[in-house]
Enzyme design. Structure first.
Site, PDB file in Angstrom:
ATOM      1  N   TYR A 142      23.595  38.455  40.443  1.00 33.18           N
ATOM      2  CA  TYR A 142      23.362  37.076  39.692  1.00 33.18           C
ATOM      3  C   TYR A 142      22.256  36.477  40.454  1.00 33.18           C
ATOM      4  CZ  TYR A 142      27.553  37.069  36.957  1.00 33.18           C
ATOM      5  OH  TYR A 142      28.378  36.981  35.954  1.00 33.18           O
ATOM      6  N   LYS A 193      31.773  49.838  44.292  1.00 34.05           N
ATOM      7  CA  LYS A 193      31.529  51.023  43.644  1.00 34.05           C
ATOM      8  C   LYS A 193      30.624  51.812  44.799  1.00 34.05           C
ATOM      9  CE  LYS A 193      31.167  52.858  40.023  1.00 34.05           C
ATOM     10  NZ  LYS A 193      31.749  54.166  39.478  1.00 34.05           N
ATOM     11  N   ASP A 226      35.760  50.464  38.853  1.00 36.12           N
ATOM     12  CA  ASP A 226      36.221  51.114  37.696  1.00 36.12           C
ATOM     13  C   ASP A 226      37.770  51.286  37.543  1.00 36.12           C
ATOM     14  OD1 ASP A 226      35.723  53.203  39.363  1.00 36.12           O
ATOM     15  OD2 ASP A 226      34.966  54.570  37.897  1.00 36.12           O
ATOM     16  N   ASP A 250      33.169  39.028  37.759  1.00 30.10           N
ATOM     17  CA  ASP A 250      33.196  38.271  36.468  1.00 30.10           C
ATOM     18  C   ASP A 250      34.227  39.116  35.422  1.00 30.10           C
ATOM     19  OD1 ASP A 250      32.221  36.523  34.440  1.00 30.10           O
ATOM     20  OD2 ASP A 250      30.654  38.141  33.876  1.00 30.10           O
ATOM     21  N   ASP A 254      37.834  38.604  33.578  1.00 27.36           N
ATOM     22  CA  ASP A 254      38.166  38.144  32.075  1.00 27.36           C
ATOM     23  C   ASP A 254      39.352  39.336  31.677  1.00 27.36           C
ATOM     24  OD1 ASP A 254      36.154  36.467  31.551  1.00 27.36           O
ATOM     25  OD2 ASP A 254      35.537  37.613  29.791  1.00 27.36           O
TER      26      ASP A 254
HETATM   27  C1  IPM Z   1      32.026  33.039  34.363  1.00 29.56           C
HETATM   28  C2  IPM Z   1      31.034  33.103  33.365  1.00 29.56           C
HETATM   29  C3  IPM Z   1      29.792  32.743  33.901  1.00 29.56           C
HETATM   30  C4  IPM Z   1      29.518  33.970  34.683  1.00 29.56           C
HETATM   31  C5  IPM Z   1      28.405  32.744  33.098  1.00 29.56           C
HETATM   32  C6  IPM Z   1      28.712  31.474  31.965  1.00 29.56           C
HETATM   33  C7  IPM Z   1      27.306  32.483  33.779  1.00 29.56           C
HETATM   34  O1  IPM Z   1      31.079  34.239  32.509  1.00 29.56           O
HETATM   35  O2  IPM Z   1      32.000  31.938  35.114  1.00 29.56           O
HETATM   36  O3  IPM Z   1      33.056  33.868  34.534  1.00 29.56           O
HETATM   37  O4  IPM Z   1      28.742  35.089  34.464  1.00 29.56           O
HETATM   38  O5  IPM Z   1      29.769  33.714  35.952  1.00 29.56           O
HETATM   39 MG    MG Z   2      32.883  35.212  33.211  1.00 27.02          MG
END
Ligand code: IPM
Ligand code: MG
Length: 367
Positions: A142, A193, A226, A250, A254
């Site tokens: 990032y 990884k 993975d 990240d 999710d």
């Molecule tokens: C998160 C989001 C952010 C990230 C974006 C909005 C920059 O996806 O907080 O998970 O990638 O960290």
């Molecule tokens: Mg995210």
């Protein structure tokens, strides 16, 4: 009582709608005399860009640095697709994380019993699920330099992102994971990884050494990222704490969110290092984004934001009992069969953002 100072940054899309419900919980803390919390609101993301031409202003950053805790709604949306990369809405959030040095991102994925059937996974896989993803938040790809797109002049371009980690960055995030595990089921999975990435090799080495020297009472498993993604879908309950880098964190968070029923359920805390008085810089935000396609309709799920405020009470204000009460109220409302559209289920009542907030506030005082 010395008041706590909070900066609220509702942001874009559904951010203001879900933040409005969290503010009602702040009101409850104040009304009940549990603590005194003073709030101020400001802009971040696309709305800040519209107002000042940048995703967060220096004045807002100064306020964020001065308060006890920051709460953020969400940033971004198609309206700002054409904005220069450095001014894009997400840049405001990334600057907050970087300048506040919020290296530890805690993303709990908890499956509320009432939502086990709303999960994308079968009930037996998710019932009772309680995972903590500890994501490194201020390093890795990032922020690594160089980060460029170069025109090669022959009709081709070359894009470069850089994944960088130094020993201290890995040590401090792994320490957070081990400390948390000691208060949970005492198990840490470290995901990287190392089979293709030098940062993975270093990550593995540093975590192994730290574990041997300071945390050998905690069970540690190394897992390739993975494989971790696959195992999260196959049998998520094998995990307790997962520690991983910024990008893998990240994605894995999710994925873990969907196991809980909806991305609309997942809160997060982003913490800095503790100072001499054991106070940490902190930012609390739902894991979901700005969801522009439902913004303004009053149907967004406010639970992740309300649960993020509960994390603020727990981690910034040392008010664990009040945090427990809010989390219990969320569970109770779900048990009553109330659902926002994202978690709607047969036999349940689909309610608006506001009605969900009403119900949670009402459920707080039924103890
Ligand atoms: C998160 C989001 C952010 C990230 C974006 C909005 C920059 O996806 O907080 O998970 O990638 O960290
Ligand atoms: Mg995210």
């Amino acid at each position: 009582m010395t008041p706590y100072q909070m900066l609220l940054l509702p942001g874009d899309g559904i951010g203001p709608e879900v933040m409005a419900e969290a503010e009602r919980l702040i009101g409850w803390v104040n009304d009940r005399g549990i603590a005194r919390i003073e709030t101020e609101s400001d802009l971040v993301g696309g709305c800040a860009y519209d107002a000042h031409g940048e995703a967060i202003s220096d004045a807002t950053m100064a306020r964020a640095l001065a308060v006890d805790a920051v709460m953020l709604g969400a940033v971004g949306g198609p309206k700002w697709d054409g904005v220069a990369y450095d001014q894009r809405p997400e840049a405001g959030l990334l600057r907050l994380r970087k300048d506040l040095e919020l290296f530890a991102n805690l993303r709990p994925a908890i499956c509320y019993p009432a939502l086990a059937d709303a999960s994308a996974l079968k009930r037996d896989r998710v019932e009772g699920l309680d995972i903590m993803i500890v994501r490194e938040l201020t390093g890795g790809v990032y922020f690594g330099e160089p980060k460029t797109i170069v025109d090669l002049g022959n009709g081709q371009k070359r894009a470069v992102d850089t994944q960088v980690y130094e020993t201290y960055e890995i040590e401090r995030i792994a320490s957070v994971a081990f400390e948390l595990a000691r208060k949970r089921k005492n198990l840490v999975h470290s995901a990287e990884k190392r089979n293709v990435m030098k940062t993975g090799v270093l990550w593995h080495e540093v975590v192994t050494k730290l574990h041997r020297e300071r945390y050998s009472d905690v069970k540690l498993e190394h897992i390739l990222a993975d494989n971790c993604a696959m195992q999260l879908v196959r049998w998520p309950k094998q995990f307790d704490v997962i520690v991983t880098d910024n990008l893998f964190g990240d994605m894995l968070s999710d994925e873990a969110a969907m196991a809980t029923g909806s991305l609309g359920m997942l809160p997060s805390a982003s913490l800095g290092a503790a100072d001499a008085a054991a106070r940490r810089r902190a930012l609390y935000e739902p894991v979901h984004g700005s969801a522009p396609y439902i913004a303004g309709k009053g149907i967004a799920n406010p639970i992740a934001t309300i649960a993020s405020f509960a994390m603020c009470l727990r981690y910034s204000f040392d008010l664990a009992a009040a945090a427990d009460q809010i989390e219990a109220a969320i569970a109770r409302v779900l048990d009553q069969g109330l659902r926002t559209a994202d978690i709607s289920q047969d036999g349940c009542r689909t309610v608006s953002t506001r009605e969900m907030g009403d119900a949670i506030v009402a459920a707080l005082d039924t103890d």
